[in-house]
Write an enzyme that holds these catalytic residues in place. Structure first.
Site, PDB file in Angstrom:
ATOM      1  N   ARG A 129       0.809  -1.224   0.000  1.00 42.28           N
ATOM      2  CA  ARG A 129       0.000   0.000   0.000  1.00 42.28           C
ATOM      3  C   ARG A 129       0.843   1.275   0.000  1.00 42.28           C
ATOM      4  O   ARG A 129       0.329   2.365  -0.173  1.00 42.28           O
ATOM      5  CB  ARG A 129      -0.956  -0.020   1.209  1.00 42.28           C
ATOM      6  CG  ARG A 129      -2.041  -1.081   1.092  1.00 42.28           C
ATOM      7  CD  ARG A 129      -2.751  -1.340   2.419  1.00 42.28           C
ATOM      8  NE  ARG A 129      -1.950  -2.171   3.316  1.00 42.28           N
ATOM      9  CZ  ARG A 129      -2.346  -2.564   4.523  1.00 42.28           C
ATOM     10  NH1 ARG A 129      -3.525  -2.198   4.980  1.00 42.28           N
ATOM     11  NH2 ARG A 129      -1.570  -3.323   5.286  1.00 42.28           N
TER      12      ARG A 129
HETATM   13  C1  UD1 Z   1      -1.813  -5.599  11.522  1.00 46.01           C
HETATM   14  C2  UD1 Z   1      -2.779  -6.457  12.367  1.00 46.01           C
HETATM   15  C3  UD1 Z   1      -4.017  -5.609  12.721  1.00 46.01           C
HETATM   16  C4  UD1 Z   1      -3.566  -4.332  13.438  1.00 46.01           C
HETATM   17  C5  UD1 Z   1      -2.519  -3.552  12.623  1.00 46.01           C
HETATM   18  C6  UD1 Z   1      -1.944  -2.436  13.477  1.00 46.01           C
HETATM   19  C7  UD1 Z   1      -2.524  -8.829  11.671  1.00 46.01           C
HETATM   20  C8  UD1 Z   1      -3.128  -9.935  10.884  1.00 46.01           C
HETATM   21  N1  UD1 Z   1      -3.178  -7.642  11.619  1.00 46.01           N
HETATM   22  O1  UD1 Z   1      -2.476  -5.304  10.317  1.00 46.01           O
HETATM   23  O2  UD1 Z   1      -4.903  -6.351  13.527  1.00 46.01           O
HETATM   24  O3  UD1 Z   1      -4.703  -3.499  13.688  1.00 46.01           O
HETATM   25  O4  UD1 Z   1      -1.427  -4.421  12.240  1.00 46.01           O
HETATM   26  O5  UD1 Z   1      -1.063  -1.622  12.745  1.00 46.01           O
HETATM   27  O6  UD1 Z   1      -1.527  -9.026  12.317  1.00 46.01           O
HETATM   28  N2  UD1 Z   1       4.910  -8.411   8.318  1.00 46.01           N
HETATM   29  C9  UD1 Z   1       5.912  -9.372   8.202  1.00 46.01           C
HETATM   30  N3  UD1 Z   1       5.639 -10.490   7.471  1.00 46.01           N
HETATM   31  C10 UD1 Z   1       4.432 -10.720   6.888  1.00 46.01           C
HETATM   32  C11 UD1 Z   1       3.419  -9.748   7.030  1.00 46.01           C
HETATM   33  C12 UD1 Z   1       3.686  -8.607   7.769  1.00 46.01           C
HETATM   34  O7  UD1 Z   1       7.009  -9.214   8.725  1.00 46.01           O
HETATM   35  O8  UD1 Z   1       4.282 -11.786   6.263  1.00 46.01           O
HETATM   36  C13 UD1 Z   1       5.207  -7.187   9.089  1.00 46.01           C
HETATM   37  C14 UD1 Z   1       5.116  -5.924   8.235  1.00 46.01           C
HETATM   38  O9  UD1 Z   1       6.383  -5.617   7.684  1.00 46.01           O
HETATM   39  C15 UD1 Z   1       4.651  -4.871   9.243  1.00 46.01           C
HETATM   40  C16 UD1 Z   1       3.890  -5.687  10.304  1.00 46.01           C
HETATM   41  O10 UD1 Z   1       4.255  -7.046  10.127  1.00 46.01           O
HETATM   42  O11 UD1 Z   1       5.737  -4.220   9.857  1.00 46.01           O
HETATM   43  C17 UD1 Z   1       2.361  -5.557  10.174  1.00 46.01           C
HETATM   44  O12 UD1 Z   1       1.975  -5.994   8.877  1.00 46.01           O
HETATM   45  P1  UD1 Z   1       0.874  -5.228   8.022  1.00 46.01           P
HETATM   46  O13 UD1 Z   1       0.742  -5.925   6.723  1.00 46.01           O
HETATM   47  O14 UD1 Z   1       1.147  -3.780   8.012  1.00 46.01           O
HETATM   48  O15 UD1 Z   1      -0.439  -5.535   8.896  1.00 46.01           O
HETATM   49  P2  UD1 Z   1      -1.746  -4.640   9.031  1.00 46.01           P
HETATM   50  O16 UD1 Z   1      -2.625  -4.898   7.868  1.00 46.01           O
HETATM   51  O17 UD1 Z   1      -1.371  -3.241   9.305  1.00 46.01           O
HETATM   52 MG    MG Z   2       0.379  -2.207   9.144  1.00 44.03          MG
END
Ligand code: UD1
Ligand code: MG
Length: 249
Positions: free
Chosen positions: A17
């Site tokens: 995004r």
């Molecule tokens: C996540 C939470 C959501 C919360 C929000 C707060 C989950 C499923 N959802 O959503 O409930 O309200 O954060 O900001 O956890 N990342 C990895 N590996 C992956 C996916 C993500 O390392 O496979 C890391 C990303 O780099 C990021 C963090 O985890 O720093 C959060 O991931 P993101 O995709 O931003 O989750 P949100 O949709 O924001």
């Molecule tokens: Mg996030």
């Protein structure tokens, strides 16, 4: 604060995004990357006992994170639950409690984290979620409570019913968890959801079903947990940060 405390930082995502080729956590606020802020916070509570989960631009993210801490590679980004699972082998043996931080939530205050950790220990919980209330909760996971106010789970925007979408209390993406509970619950997380991802948030529903002690720590300062998912979020967070510096708060 304690050698029995380890912090895991989830920072492997590209951040689709953001509409950029650069890994999300490398984007800067006021001249410093998001990951630098988060590592600094983590080190304040756990010293060197920090594990950063890297994936997209792993080398660059490692360099920005600094030395003396550990890294775990998540080769494919299959969700936050999968990312946490990748970190587990790097968590030091003596660890009892794990704090999980998100690399895209850079404005978190250390005081909040400390208070949450204290409460978590005091209540002898298996998991504590840091939650806040947002007037517009769009995009965040919603905190689901039963009629008695007990935490029963977290539902992501993509999976939420219309009624659940009206909930204003959201998951900050920051948790305190008892290590053995986390390992056990992560094994039970599946990808049967709207995004086909392994959601870390599912550990709460899993714990509730197992009658484990799950709790919410609610903070009044919602600005500190804004999650940065787009360029607009980044600009807003930078303004909040500059305001904070000006007010020295
Ligand atoms: C996540 C939470 C959501 C919360 C929000 C707060 C989950 C499923 N959802 O959503 O409930 O309200 O954060 O900001 O956890 N990342 C990895 N590996 C992956 C996916 C993500 O390392 O496979 C890391 C990303 O780099 C990021 C963090 O985890 O720093 C959060 O991931 P993101 O995709 O931003 O989750 P949100 O949709 O924001
Ligand atoms: Mg996030």
């Amino acid at each position: 604060m304690s050698e029995k405390l380890c912090v895991i930082i989830l920072a492997a995502g590209l951040g689709t995004r953001m509409k950029s080729d650069r890994a999300k956590v490398l984007h800067e606020l006021n001249g410093k990357s998001m990951i630098e802020y988060v590592v600094e916070t983590a080190r304040t509570v756990a010293g060197d006992n920090v594990v950063v989960v890297v994936g997209h631009q792993a080398e660059e993210v490692k360099n920005a994170s600094g030395s003396g801490i550990r890294f775990a590679l998540q080769e494919e980004q299959n969700g936050t639950g999968h990312a946490a699972m990748c970190a587990v082998p790097q968590v030091s043996d003596g660890t009892e409690t794990i704090i999980i931080l998100c690399g895209d939530v850079p404005l978190l205050r250390v005081e909040t984290l400390k208070k949450m950790y204290e409460k978590h220990l005091e209540e002898k919980r298996d998991a504590t979620v840091l939650a806040v209330e947002f007037e517009d909760s769009t995009g965040y996971g919603r905190i689901i409570k039963d009629e008695k106010g007990n935490l029963v789970g977290i539902v992501e925007e993509a999976d939420a019913s219309l009624e659940q979408k009206r909930i204003k209390t959201v998951n900050s993406g920051i948790y305190c968890v008892y290590k053995s509970f986390l390992i056990d619950a992560l094994e039970k997380v599946d990808s049967d959801n709207a995004q086909n991802e392994y959601y870390l948030t599912d550990i709460i529903g899993i714990g509730h079903a197992q009658k484990k002690s799950m709790g919410v720590f609610e903070s009044d300062d919602a600005d500190q947990v804004v999650g940065i998912n787009s360029k607009k979020d980044l600009d807003e967070a930078e303004n909040l940060l500059i305001g904070r510096i000006k007010n020295k708060s």
